[in-house]
Structures are given as structure tokens and as C-alpha cells.
Scaffold this motif. Structure first.
Motif, mmCIF file in Angstrom:
data_model
loop_
_atom_site.group_PDB
_atom_site.id
_atom_site.type_symbol
_atom_site.label_atom_id
_atom_site.label_comp_id
_atom_site.label_asym_id
_atom_site.label_seq_id
_atom_site.Cartn_x
_atom_site.Cartn_y
_atom_site.Cartn_z
ATOM 1 N N GLU A 1 9.520 12.163 -11.767
ATOM 2 C CA GLU A 1 9.013 13.326 -11.037
ATOM 3 C C GLU A 1 9.150 13.132 -9.531
ATOM 4 O O GLU A 1 9.404 14.083 -8.792
ATOM 5 N N MET A 2 8.992 11.898 -9.066
ATOM 6 C CA MET A 2 9.223 11.614 -7.645
ATOM 7 C C MET A 2 10.688 11.867 -7.290
ATOM 8 O O MET A 2 10.992 12.462 -6.251
ATOM 9 N N ALA A 3 11.588 11.423 -8.155
ATOM 10 C CA ALA A 3 13.022 11.598 -7.894
ATOM 11 C C ALA A 3 13.379 13.078 -7.843
ATOM 12 O O ALA A 3 14.188 13.501 -7.003
ATOM 13 N N TRP A 4 12.789 13.881 -8.746
ATOM 14 C CA TRP A 4 13.041 15.324 -8.723
ATOM 15 C C TRP A 4 12.653 15.909 -7.368
ATOM 16 O O TRP A 4 13.358 16.752 -6.819
ATOM 17 N N HIS A 5 11.509 15.476 -6.848
ATOM 18 C CA HIS A 5 11.054 16.011 -5.562
ATOM 19 C C HIS A 5 11.908 15.485 -4.404
ATOM 20 O O HIS A 5 12.290 16.244 -3.510
ATOM 21 N N LEU A 6 12.199 14.200 -4.426
ATOM 22 C CA LEU A 6 12.942 13.601 -3.324
ATOM 23 C C LEU A 6 14.341 14.197 -3.179
ATOM 24 O O LEU A 6 14.886 14.258 -2.070
ATOM 25 N N TYR A 7 14.924 14.656 -4.284
ATOM 26 C CA TYR A 7 16.277 15.217 -4.231
ATOM 27 C C TYR A 7 16.347 16.398 -3.260
ATOM 28 O O TYR A 7 17.371 16.609 -2.606
ATOM 29 N N GLN A 8 15.245 17.150 -3.131
ATOM 30 C CA GLN A 8 15.237 18.320 -2.252
ATOM 31 C C GLN A 8 15.414 17.943 -0.779
ATOM 32 O O GLN A 8 15.815 18.785 0.027
ATOM 33 N N TRP A 9 15.092 16.698 -0.431
ATOM 34 C CA TRP A 9 15.161 16.261 0.960
ATOM 35 C C TRP A 9 16.529 15.684 1.328
ATOM 36 O O TRP A 9 16.735 15.272 2.488
ATOM 37 N N GLY A 10 17.449 15.655 0.375
ATOM 38 C CA GLY A 10 18.784 15.138 0.666
ATOM 39 C C GLY A 10 18.737 13.712 1.187
ATOM 40 O O GLY A 10 18.034 12.857 0.646
ATOM 41 N N ASN A 11 19.479 13.455 2.273
ATOM 42 C CA ASN A 11 19.484 12.100 2.838
ATOM 43 C C ASN A 11 18.487 11.961 3.992
ATOM 44 O O ASN A 11 18.566 11.005 4.767
ATOM 45 N N ASP A 12 17.541 12.921 4.100
ATOM 46 C CA ASP A 12 16.521 12.843 5.151
ATOM 47 C C ASP A 12 15.308 12.047 4.717
ATOM 48 O O ASP A 12 14.311 11.981 5.444
ATOM 49 N N VAL A 13 15.342 11.474 3.532
ATOM 50 C CA VAL A 13 14.258 10.607 3.087
ATOM 51 C C VAL A 13 14.860 9.345 2.481
ATOM 52 O O VAL A 13 15.897 9.393 1.815
ATOM 53 N N GLU A 14 14.217 8.227 2.756
ATOM 54 C CA GLU A 14 14.640 6.923 2.231
ATOM 55 C C GLU A 14 13.478 6.308 1.479
ATOM 56 O O GLU A 14 12.351 6.278 1.972
ATOM 57 N N HIS B 1 22.141 9.766 -5.454
ATOM 58 C CA HIS B 1 21.944 11.220 -5.460
ATOM 59 C C HIS B 1 21.516 11.769 -4.098
ATOM 60 O O HIS B 1 21.218 12.956 -3.986
ATOM 61 N N ARG B 2 21.483 10.949 -3.078
ATOM 62 C CA ARG B 2 21.153 11.442 -1.736
ATOM 63 C C ARG B 2 22.381 12.091 -1.136
ATOM 64 O O ARG B 2 23.483 11.561 -1.214
ATOM 65 N N ARG B 3 22.189 13.262 -0.520
ATOM 66 C CA ARG B 3 23.328 14.004 0.008
ATOM 67 C C ARG B 3 22.960 14.631 1.352
ATOM 68 O O ARG B 3 21.790 14.861 1.649
ATOM 69 N N ALA B 4 23.988 14.913 2.153
ATOM 70 C CA ALA B 4 23.776 15.383 3.518
ATOM 71 C C ALA B 4 24.161 16.837 3.706
ATOM 72 O O ALA B 4 24.111 17.340 4.836
ATOM 73 N N ASP B 5 24.498 17.565 2.642
ATOM 74 C CA ASP B 5 25.016 18.916 2.811
ATOM 75 C C ASP B 5 24.010 20.014 2.485
ATOM 76 O O ASP B 5 24.382 21.180 2.359
ATOM 77 N N PHE B 6 22.718 19.664 2.320
ATOM 78 C CA PHE B 6 21.724 20.711 2.093
ATOM 79 C C PHE B 6 21.481 21.443 3.409
ATOM 80 O O PHE B 6 21.233 20.819 4.439
ATOM 81 N N PRO B 7 21.509 22.784 3.408
ATOM 82 C CA PRO B 7 21.378 23.534 4.645
ATOM 83 C C PRO B 7 19.950 23.668 5.154
ATOM 84 O O PRO B 7 19.724 24.126 6.270
ATOM 85 N N ALA B 8 18.961 23.283 4.349
ATOM 86 C CA ALA B 8 17.557 23.435 4.770
ATOM 87 C C ALA B 8 16.704 22.394 4.084
ATOM 88 O O ALA B 8 17.064 21.844 3.024
ATOM 89 N N LEU B 9 15.542 22.142 4.671
ATOM 90 C CA LEU B 9 14.558 21.229 4.106
ATOM 91 C C LEU B 9 13.610 22.012 3.199
ATOM 92 O O LEU B 9 13.553 23.235 3.270
ATOM 93 N N PRO B 10 12.866 21.349 2.323
ATOM 94 C CA PRO B 10 11.946 22.057 1.418
ATOM 95 C C PRO B 10 10.958 22.922 2.200
ATOM 96 O O PRO B 10 10.576 22.601 3.300
#
Length: 331
Positions: free
Chosen positions: A295-308, A322-331
Motif C-alpha cells: 500500500e505504501m508503494a501504491w501511494h509512493l508511485y504517485q510522487w514519481g522520482n520526487d520521493v526516495e 518504478h520511480r519516474r520523472a515524467d509525471f506532469p503534477a504531484l498528488p
């Protein structure tokens, strides 16, 4: 006296009348966001305006103020405000949406009872104004996917929880096996997945979580049981990040949000026990203790590579690919 102060005194009167043991100064500081001295001045004014107030000391030697409730004209004189009626309507809609039909029904009864106590002209005006307010707010509906609830199942579990009665359920475990289980129900956890918190009658005495979507049937036995007074549902729920709990996964969690995401992350309550630490480079570290890595991983995915993920390592490894830099917005 200004309008604001008069309105505050009326609110104090409502509190002093509605609470069986009256109100203390601490109640005022919490309600109005004022300091202790301001609360003292407010109560001196309150005693002047409402001389019938009963003042006494509680077991901790704190003064408490209580107003008698014998006059029904107070409710009619105060009426019900459009914003209050709108808030009650929102609560009803949220309860229906979140699969709590029993709660929605009782809120509806409360709403009708309040309106019935009002003069018809006032009630009609409050209903019309509340409807307009709801339309203006767009009804704070929570979009997104959710699990469809079995209302008959929820009704049976709610009845068992209220009594409390033991309940027998037909439950399908993760390996596909279905069995009947006799449980002492303690509460419900409502999230993406919903769980019944209960203690098996024949077991080791520990509380368990049972997914509602895996309960085919719930039968109330009519046999009561004594709840454990030491059990705290909120504390039990906080062992998990979401709804799922695992003893093997439970432990310290630490996430670092980038300077670009820090201001957004500060607006979130990720966990009731979280601690936030601002770093010199503008990043934000959030720490808490919980389980439920998926469940943490599901949530963290929304933050892309802005969370470590700093800890635990198992979660860090889970999200690494699964960290990515192409999400256009934060949660």
C-alpha cells in the motif's frame, strides 16, 4: 457587545447545554483557538448573560459550567443554520458513499428531527439555503475507484458491533479456502480495501483483520461478549499504513521528498505518528512506524522520482524500478 462576541456566547451556551458534565476552560480554548486568559474573560461575560448557569468543580478541581436543558424553546430560538444543515447533508452523502448505511440512516433521522423542531418557514428557508450551498460547493465528493459495498453485510456487522454480539462469517482466505469462523467483532477499517477487526473465539486471543470482500455471509449469533477495555481501535489501525497489517513488515519508515515536492508533502498526513524534518537543501524527511509495504508503494508511485525511500530496505527495493520523472503534477 459586538455581533461576533454575542455569537461566541451563544455558542458557549450551546456547548454548556449539550454536554452532560458541562464545559471547562480547556473546551473554550480548543473551540475558539484562544488562550486561557481570554477563555476566563469569556466565561465571566457568560455568567453575566446567563445567570442560571450551574458552576461546580470536577474531580480535578477544574471549574465546569452547565446550563439546564429543560427549555425546548432554546432550540427553536437558535434554529438551524444553512451551513450546519449543509454539513449534515454532506455527512449523510459521505456515509452512503463510504458504505456506512447504518450511520447514514441515523444522520438522516437526526436531520429530520432537527427540521421538525423548527417553525415550518424557518425549516423551508434553511433547506433551500443549504441546497444552494451544496451546489456552490459542488458537493465534496471523492472521485476515483472504490470497492462496491455489500450493504446487507455491513448492516449485519454494524448490528453485531453495536450490541456487541459474536458473529459467524463464511470467509475465503487468500489461498481460496472457505470456512466458517466465529468472531468477536471490534470495529471496521475503511479504506481502498475494507476490513473487519475481530478476535476469533477459538484462537490465540489476538485481533485479526478480515477483508469484507472475502466475507460471503455474516450471521449474528445473538450471544453477547465482553469487549476488552484495553483495546484501542485507533492504535490498532495505526500499525498499518493503509488497511493491511503485517507483523513481519512492521517497523520504522523514512521517506525523503525533494525540495520541489516538499511543500506539497507537508500538506499530507501520511500516518498519525509521523514526524517531519526539514533538510538544509529544502527537502523533507517523513518518519513513522507502520506496515503494509504494498500500500505504501501504491501511494509512493504517485510522487514519481520526487520521493526516495530511506527505510525500510524491502520497500526501497520494491519501488526502485518504478520511480519516474515524467509525471506532469504531484498528488
Amino acid at each position: 457587545m459586538s455581533y461576533a462576541k454575542a455569537a461566541d456566547l451563544l455558542r458557549v451556551a450551546e456547548m454548556a447545554m449539550s454536554r452532560f458534565d458541562g464545559i471547562a476552560l480547556q473546551d473554550l480554548t480548543e473551540e475558539f483557538g484562544c488562550d486561557h486568559r481570554t477563555a476566563q474573560r469569556m466565561m465571566r461575560s457568560f455568567e453575566t448573560v446567563f445567570p442560571q448557569v450551574d458552576i461546580r468543580e470536577d474531580g480535578d478541581r477544574r471549574r465546569r459550567w452547565h446550563l439546564p436543558r429543560h427549555d425546548p424553546r432554546w432550540l427553536q430560538a437558535q434554529g438551524i443554520r444553512d451551513s450546519e444543515l449543509a454539513a449534515l447533508e454532506l455527512a449523510i452523502k459521505r456515509a452512503e458513499r463510504d458504505g456506512a448505511p447504518d450511520e447514514a440512516k441515523r444522520l438522516q433521522v437526526l436531520r429530520d428531527r432537527l427540521l421538525a423542531a423548527m417553525p415550518s418557514s424557518l425549516a423551508r428557508r434553511a433547506e433551500a439555503d443549504a441546497e444552494a450551498l451544496l451546489e456552490a460547493q459542488g458537493f465534496a465528493s471523492r472521485p476515483g475507484p472504490r470497492v462496491v459495498s455489500d450493504l446487507s453485510l455491513l448492516g449485519a456487522l454494524t448490528e453485531a458491533l453495536r450490541a456487541p454480539f459474536t458473529v459467524e462469517i463464511s470467509y475465503t482466505s487468500a489461498d481460496g479456502r472457505t470456512s466458517d469462523r466465529l468472531l468477536e467483532p471490534y470495529g471496521l477499517l475503511l479504506g481502498i480495501r475494507r476490513y473487519l477487526v475481530a478476535r476469533p473465539v477459538a484462537g490465540d486471543g489476538k485481533m485479526r483483520r478480515f477483508r469484507l470482500d472475502r466475507i460471503a455471509e455474516a450471521r449474528i449469533t445473538g450471544k453477547s461478549f465482553a469487549r476488552d477495555p484495553a483495546f484501542d481501535l485507533g492504535q490498532f489501525a495505526s500499525q498499518a499504513f493503509g488497511s493491511f497489517h503485517s507483523d513481519a513488515e512492521y517497523g520504522p519508515v523514512a521517506w525523503r521528498f525533494s525540495p520541489e515536492a516538499a511543500s506539497v508533502a507537508r500538506q499530507f498526513v501520511f500516518h498519525p505518528s509521523q514526524e517531519m524534518l526539514d533538510e538544509s537543501d529544502g527537502s523533507l524527511i517523513v518518519r513513522f512506524e507502520a506496515s503494509g509495504h504494498l500500500e505504501m508503494a501504491w501511494h509512493l508511485y504517485q510522487w514519481g522520482n520526487d520521493v526516495e525511500v530511506l527505510a525500510p530496505k524491502a520497500l526501497r527495493d520494491m519501488v526502485a524500478g518504478h520511480r519516474r520523472a515524467d509525471f506532469p503534477a504531484l498528488p
